[in-house]
Design a protein around this motif. Structure first.
Motif, PDB file in Angstrom:
ATOM      1  N   ALA A 168      -1.683  13.277 -16.924  1.00 13.45           N
ATOM      2  CA  ALA A 168      -2.492  12.968 -15.732  1.00 13.45           C
ATOM      3  C   ALA A 168      -1.552  12.505 -14.627  1.00 13.45           C
ATOM      4  CB  ALA A 168      -3.517  11.884 -16.056  1.00 13.45           C
ATOM      5  N   LYS A 169      -1.351  13.365 -13.626  1.00 10.37           N
ATOM      6  CA  LYS A 169      -0.286  13.074 -12.659  1.00 10.37           C
ATOM      7  C   LYS A 169      -0.732  12.153 -11.535  1.00 10.37           C
ATOM      8  CE  LYS A 169       2.594  16.936 -13.865  1.00 10.37           C
ATOM      9  NZ  LYS A 169       1.861  17.939 -14.646  1.00 10.37           N
ATOM     10  N   VAL A 170      -1.880  11.515 -11.690  1.00  9.33           N
ATOM     11  CA  VAL A 170      -2.368  10.666 -10.605  1.00  9.33           C
ATOM     12  C   VAL A 170      -1.443   9.468 -10.352  1.00  9.33           C
ATOM     13  CG1 VAL A 170      -4.055   9.530 -12.145  1.00  9.33           C
ATOM     14  CG2 VAL A 170      -4.421   9.484  -9.698  1.00  9.33           C
ATOM     15  N   GLN A 224       0.854  -1.193   0.000  1.00 11.84           N
ATOM     16  CA  GLN A 224       0.000   0.000   0.000  1.00 11.84           C
ATOM     17  C   GLN A 224       0.881   1.231   0.000  1.00 11.84           C
ATOM     18  OE1 GLN A 224      -2.484  -0.559   3.517  1.00 11.84           O
ATOM     19  NE2 GLN A 224      -4.004  -1.594   2.240  1.00 11.84           N
ATOM     20  N   LYS A 225       0.505   2.212  -0.819  1.00 13.70           N
ATOM     21  CA  LYS A 225       1.282   3.456  -0.861  1.00 13.70           C
ATOM     22  C   LYS A 225       0.381   4.619  -0.448  1.00 13.70           C
ATOM     23  CE  LYS A 225       2.473   7.345  -3.294  1.00 13.70           C
ATOM     24  NZ  LYS A 225       1.721   8.277  -4.157  1.00 13.70           N
ATOM     25  N   PHE A 226       0.879   5.458   0.438  1.00 10.40           N
ATOM     26  CA  PHE A 226       0.130   6.638   0.863  1.00 10.40           C
ATOM     27  C   PHE A 226       0.875   7.886   0.398  1.00 10.40           C
ATOM     28  CE2 PHE A 226      -1.334   3.229   3.464  1.00 10.40           C
ATOM     29  CZ  PHE A 226      -2.698   3.460   3.587  1.00 10.40           C
ATOM     30  N   ARG A 246       9.857  13.102  -9.764  1.00 10.99           N
ATOM     31  CA  ARG A 246       8.651  13.508  -9.026  1.00 10.99           C
ATOM     32  C   ARG A 246       7.550  12.452  -9.177  1.00 10.99           C
ATOM     33  NH1 ARG A 246       8.639  18.671  -6.927  1.00 10.99           N
ATOM     34  NH2 ARG A 246       7.288  17.617  -5.454  1.00 10.99           N
ATOM     35  N   GLY A 247       6.873  12.227  -8.067  1.00  9.99           N
ATOM     36  CA  GLY A 247       5.816  11.209  -8.084  1.00  9.99           C
ATOM     37  C   GLY A 247       6.358   9.788  -7.979  1.00  9.99           C
ATOM     38  N   GLY A 248       7.656   9.666  -7.681  1.00 12.04           N
ATOM     39  CA  GLY A 248       8.337   8.368  -7.741  1.00 12.04           C
ATOM     40  C   GLY A 248       7.931   7.353  -6.683  1.00 12.04           C
ATOM     41  N   SER A 249       7.215   7.785  -5.641  1.00  7.97           N
ATOM     42  CA  SER A 249       6.803   6.806  -4.630  1.00  7.97           C
ATOM     43  C   SER A 249       5.842   5.774  -5.215  1.00  7.97           C
ATOM     44  CB  SER A 249       6.123   7.499  -3.443  1.00  7.97           C
ATOM     45  OG  SER A 249       7.016   8.388  -2.842  1.00  7.97           O
ATOM     46  N   ASP A 250       5.088   6.178  -6.236  1.00  6.07           N
ATOM     47  CA  ASP A 250       4.194   5.214  -6.902  1.00  6.07           C
ATOM     48  C   ASP A 250       5.031   4.066  -7.468  1.00  6.07           C
ATOM     49  OD1 ASP A 250       2.083   7.002  -6.514  1.00  6.07           O
ATOM     50  OD2 ASP A 250       2.329   7.935  -8.483  1.00  6.07           O
ATOM     51  N   THR A 251       6.160   4.426  -8.055  1.00 11.59           N
ATOM     52  CA  THR A 251       7.013   3.411  -8.690  1.00 11.59           C
ATOM     53  C   THR A 251       7.669   2.520  -7.642  1.00 11.59           C
ATOM     54  OG1 THR A 251       7.330   4.906 -10.534  1.00 11.59           O
ATOM     55  CG2 THR A 251       8.911   3.107 -10.338  1.00 11.59           C
TER      56      THR A 251
HETATM   57 MG    MG Z   1       1.740  11.373  -6.783  1.00 14.52          MG
END
Ligand code: MG
Ligand code: ADP
Ligand code: ASP
Length: 405
Positions: free
Chosen positions: A208-210, A6-8, A150-155
């Motif tokens: 879409a940066k989601v 799970q990622k928050f 940026r946004g790398g926690s998703d990865t």
């Molecule tokens: Mg993000």
């Protein structure tokens, strides 16, 4: 027991109260019998705050030291979340990227994950602990800290899910799923129950940066079931999957947009073989990514050449092009850094004709001029004046009736 990653995201851990809420949620999941690996982002605003500190001291902060700085954001959150869990009587261990050993390449600020050592995580899970991993970071083969863009926690989350063969990777954020377009721009946007990897990849690539683009690439490559859900609201969210069957009915699944674009035109260059590479070669050498490219039909032995770049690269691209213009005896160089790109995306495009026309007619009906067009099998993108971006997105959302299922 099913293992879930799970990622928050930043907003979900933006205050100590929210971290407490996340801890409570995790405990409930654990009580339902799940093994949990949790990835967290920095508290909201923290990465930007660190970046602006760096900018105060250096005109162009980058490379190794920027990664050392930015990775601290996530290090704070992993420790705080573990403290909140311990406070509620649950054992949890935090790990930075280099402690897990998330091995990346050496590309500071935009590193790619190469390998993950799952040993420590598996040992902790076997003891019944919750494992909390810092998102967005890893280390290279020499132990230098790297970050993933940026946004790398998703990865990080998807890569861990793939390495651990998790049953699902759940991305908790401030919206309750993937919408037909950014709900902050179109209030009538509709949440999608499912979207294909292919469409999500286009949506993410087109603005879409989601989800970070690489997280979708990774999930698709390793077939990790990926779900986007809200941290604040109950619900099944959006499942990103490889199946297309049910969704093939819809012509268009979503609309993505990107404000960070700029275009450059070089007019009256000789219409000879090799001209494109003479113009774009020096741009590529400076590591500037080029997106759309148009070369006009030649006339009287000369032609015009237009391309788009990220707005941050506009000034450097312009000076390169001005130099090329001299060498090529071009007539003129001009540019515009106030443009935006809107894209419609859908696997249904493959089997439906007339979609482009609906798009162009809708924009024309609002008097929105199209400067550039590009298409691929499942998307059509147009470049327009930035000031019409929101109107354009709303108009297209209406024209394709995306608010209705
Ligand atoms: Mg993000
Ligand atoms: P986090 O901090 O949790 O990683 P992000 O800000 O990176 O969250 O991503 C969530 C945001 O993405 C939403 O608040 C929303 O404004 C934006 N967004 C853009 N396009 C979409 C879309 N098609 N569906 C859902 N959210 C979108
Ligand atoms: N904290 C990083 C960022 O703001 C990574 C992330 O949140 O995914 O980009």
């Amino acid at each position: 027991m099913a293992l879930i990653v799970q990622k928050f995201g930043g907003t979900s851990v933006g205050t100590v109260e929210r971290i407490q809420e996340v801890a409570k949620k995790l405990i409930q999941f654990q009580q339902q019998g799940h093994d949990l690996v949790v990835v967290v982002s920095a508290m909201s605003g923290e990465t930007n705050r660190l970046l602006s500190l760096a900018n105060e001291l250096n005109d162009n902060p980058q490379g190794r030291e920027l990664d050392v700085l930015l990775s601290t954001g996530e290090q704070v959150t992993i420790a705080l979340l573990c403290m909140a869990l311990e406070q509620q009587g649950v054992h949890a261990n935090s790990y930075t990227g280099s402690q897990v050993r998330i091995l990346t390449d050496k590309t500071h600020n935009k590193a790619r994950i190469m390998e993950i050592d799952d040993q420590k995580i598996r040992n902790d899970l076997a003891k019944g602990h919750i494992v909390v991993v810092a998102g967005f970071q890893g280390c290279d083969e020499f132990g230098n800290i790297t970050t993933l863009g940026r946004g790398g926690s998703d990865t990080t989350a998807v890569a861990l899910a793939a390495a651990l063969n998790a049953s699902e990777c759940q991305i908790y954020t401030d919206v309750d799923g993937v919408y037909t377009t950014d709900p902050r721009v179109v209030a009538e946007a509709r949440r999608l129950d499912k979207i294909t990897f292919e469409e999500m990849l286009e949506m993410a690539s087109l603005g879409a940066k989601v989800l970070q683009i690489r997280s979708v690439e990774f999930a698709s490559k390793y077939n990790v079931p990926l779900r986007v859900l809200s941290s604040f609201k109950e619900g099944g969210g959006t499942l990103i999957t490889s199946e297309e069957t049910e969704m093939e009915q819809a012509q268009i699944s979503g609309i993505a947009f990107n404000r960070d674009e700029a275009k450059l035109t070089i007019l009256g260059v000789p219409d000879n073989p090799g001209i494109a590479s003479q113009i774009l070669g020096p741009i590529a050498k400076q590591n500037i990514e080029v997106d759309m490219i148009i070369q006009n039909t030649g006339h009287d032995g000369t032609t015009d050449f237009t391309f788009t770049v990220h707005r941050n690269d506009y000034a450097s691209a312009m000076s390169i092009i001005k130099a090329a213009a001299k060498t090529l005896s071009a007539r003129e160089v001009n540019g515009d850094d106030k443009i935006a790109k809107i894209s419609i995306v859908g696997v249904g495009m493959r089997s439906h004709a007339g979609i482009a026309n609906t798009m162009f007619e809708a924009l024309a009906s609002e008097g929105i001029n199209i400067c550039m067009i590009s298409t691929s099998e499942i998307k059509i993108s147009v470049v327009i004046d930035e000031k019409y971006l929101e109107l354009g997105v709303r108009t297209l959302h209406n024209a394709f009736e995306l608010e209705h299922e």
